[in-house]
Design an enzyme around this catalytic site. Structure first.
Site, PDB file in Angstrom:
ATOM      1  N   ASP A 220       0.811  -1.223   0.000  1.00 58.33           N
ATOM      2  CA  ASP A 220       0.000   0.000   0.000  1.00 58.33           C
ATOM      3  C   ASP A 220       0.844   1.273   0.000  1.00 58.33           C
ATOM      4  OD1 ASP A 220      -2.367  -1.381   0.000  1.00 58.33           O
ATOM      5  OD2 ASP A 220      -2.582  -1.360   2.181  1.00 58.33           O
ATOM      6  N   ASP A 221       2.137   1.129  -0.227  1.00 59.15           N
ATOM      7  CA  ASP A 221       3.060   2.263  -0.195  1.00 59.15           C
ATOM      8  C   ASP A 221       2.749   3.252  -1.330  1.00 59.15           C
ATOM      9  OD1 ASP A 221       5.322   3.918  -0.175  1.00 59.15           O
ATOM     10  OD2 ASP A 221       6.696   2.264   0.219  1.00 59.15           O
ATOM     11  N   LEU A 222       2.507   4.514  -0.994  1.00 62.99           N
ATOM     12  CA  LEU A 222       2.252   5.539  -2.009  1.00 62.99           C
ATOM     13  C   LEU A 222       3.507   6.329  -2.372  1.00 62.99           C
ATOM     14  CD1 LEU A 222      -1.152   6.993  -0.709  1.00 62.99           C
ATOM     15  CD2 LEU A 222      -0.800   5.534  -2.709  1.00 62.99           C
TER      16      LEU A 222
END
Lengths: 377, 377
Positions: B321-323
């Site tokens: 889920d790293d943006l």
């Protein structure tokens, strides 16, 4: 060759508007455009509501030499999905429109003169809600002889307006087409809207909103618009927009500079619009979005209460790569509407533009829109 | 009860550092901490590199009453994954550390006094690269009697440092553990780093970086840190951080205010750190990340060229889920390393914190880290 659509900006005035927050705004004006003609039965009108940084210029050109047509020209015009040979399309500016200084935008807001003082309102302008945008639109639509709309449609903040119409005025809307939009956004978007706009308050020219007798906070506004623009795009866009390359002649060792090509791309994209922008209007717009509750115009106090009032068949158009209105929030809306018996259908837009796929790639949904609009209800 | 780990900040000095950009910086100092002890064979040393807003305080406490231990305390300590009964762990501050004013941080940068003038450098400090951080670290490690590291590990910008170590000094690194990090980022991150830092330049107190004799640009720095912080989180975090609710006593009609609970949450999170921050250091850090090329310290001129030099077995820890460092970029790195014969394995971190899962949730990878470190190479 397809028939060209031409349009002109028109002006709608209201002697006063009572806001959902309880304020009264005198001498309200909003701009609008129409495409096509109202039929004798007055049942072919479609309202188009614009996005956060947009205007009522949804289709056609003002002049043959205009480089670009309105933002949804791909689907609005003679023979197109929203066929102006068949439908009477009304597209309106919102209150507090970001582009307050665009000669083709008419929008009462903090940059307007307060009739009580003769001076620009600044932050004495009352906070307004999306529901207030729709109150003004409803008066506009009625002034054109329309009491029931065949559809309300719009992207992003325009989509929020479709939900407000359906929740507050169910008798006045046959169907809605919200694109890249959902009322079920969370604090994540609330926080991002705050991040977008924080540069405005940092600009010393902003002066608590009282900048109308001096230099405007252009640097702060441009920074805010760059944040908004990047957030509304996606990583796939970046490769074509400069990638990691330096701009021609730029030196990455110069810390005071912005040396990357992609920084120039963003800067130029924003600078084409920013001279028309008003920094206070952007703050008011952000707040209107942060506080959005569908049905607020008819007294709804929560998103759930407002959504529960929606009965209109809905074509929900969304972009799975959207970083502004997230796909899981759109799914929540779809499920909520379906569970209360609303006829919901969905269409997906793909492309490298993230949220902006809802503007740039709307042609992908053209057939779905045409079919949805033509269907008897 | 587990044994408590205590640590103190130590100081490493270099009379001069030659940067990859060709500048010479005199009187360089960086802080560091060590946990555990170097063995007689000098083959049990592990270097830990910190993230963008972090410091060398990776584990343990300075004093029993410290409310929190170092950021990766969940995996570093006696009996933990990075077992300080077994390994000698060195954790170092980078150059231009964001927290330049933290009494527990030692970091030469634009806030330091230029020995040539006796005054703070400001923007006369040369631009530095991640490779320069590693040059300083390499000198530190050698000063401690270590010529070959069992591992280099770190999250985010710390991960970039692991790639630089492996690409520039392959003989000095047995294995690397980059977490939430990849050299294959695109212009998307270049642009976001520009968006994070733009409020600093807007703060009138910044004065082109020459603010050391006056009030610092605290408002700009805090705004920049809020943008960075939000981007490093994820939507799942927002629900627990205020959601869409107003803060107690706040009025959403007050446009000058920041009335939402989530805005307060962000403000407070940043304000706990910002008094230690230096705005120029943040600009230098952003540029060091934007220009990152692994192997730059040994002359690599492109990401591909640098990655091609990496031979060290790699445990790639990432958060889907790293943006900030997107999962597809991590996949590119995994594929590139694998295709050149590097032994790569991956571990995933889940949780509501997006990019920050690499700090907050690192315990999920504890067994994988312990196993990877213990394995003979």
């Amino acid at each position: 060759m397809a028939e060209q659509l031409f349009t002109t900006k028109q002006r709608f005035e209201l002697s006063e508007l009572r806001t959902v927050g309880g304020a009264t705004i005198r001498n309200v004006a909003i701009g609008y455009e129409t495409y096509g003609a109202l039929n004798a039965a007055r049942d072919n009108a479609i309202l188009v509501a614009h996005y956060f940084s947009g205007t009522s210029h949804a289709a056609g050109r003002y002049r043959p030499e205009d480089p670009l047509p309105g933002y949804w020209d791909a689907i609005i015009g003679p023979g197109k999905a929203v066929d102006t040979n068949r439908y009477f399309v009304i597209s309106s500016d919102t209150l507090v429109n970001l582009n307050a200084n665009d000669p083709d935008v008419i929008s009462t807001g903090p940059a307007s003169r307060d009739p009580a003082t003769g001076k620009p309102y600044g932050l004495s302008f009352p906070a307004v809600a999306i529901a207030d945008f729709v109150r003004a639109q409803k008066a506009l639509v009625e002034s054109l002889g329309v009491t029931r709309l065949r559809a309300v449609m719009g992207p992003s903040m325009g989509g929020l307006q479709t939900f407000e119409w359906a929740a507050s005025y169910p008798e006045a809307v046959e169907r809605i087409i919200p694109a890249i939009s959902t009322p079920h956004f969370t604090g994540w978007l609330t926080a991002w809207l705050s991040i977008w706009t924080q540069p405005i308050r940092l600009d010393p020219n902003w002066r608590g909103g009282a900048f109308y007798d001096g230099a405007p906070p252009s640097a702060g506004l441009e920074a805010a618009m760059r944040a908004m623009t990047l957030h509304a795009l996606q990583s796939a866009w970046a490769d074509g927009a400069g990638g990691r390359a330096l701009a021609a002649g730029a030196n990455s060792a110069d810390i005071a500079a912005l040396p990357f090509a992609i920084e120039k791309t963003l800067e130029e994209a924003v600078r084409a619009r920013s001279p028309f922008g008003d920094a206070n209007h952007m703050l008011y717009l952000a707040r209107a979005n942060q506080t959005f509750i569908p049905g607020a115009g008819a007294g709804a106090r929560s998103v759930a209460e407002g959504v529960a009032r929606i009965k209109a068949p809905t074509l929900l158009i969304h972009a799975p790569d959207d970083l502004v209105f997230l796909p899981e929030w759109v799914e929540t809306t779809e499920a909520a509407l379906r569970s209360q018996g609303v006829a919901v259908e969905t269409a997906k837009l793909s492309g490298p533009y993230g949220h902006y796929n809802g503007v740039m790639q709307i042609a992908q949904a053209a057939d779905r829109i045409a079919d949805f609009l033509a269907r008897p209800i």
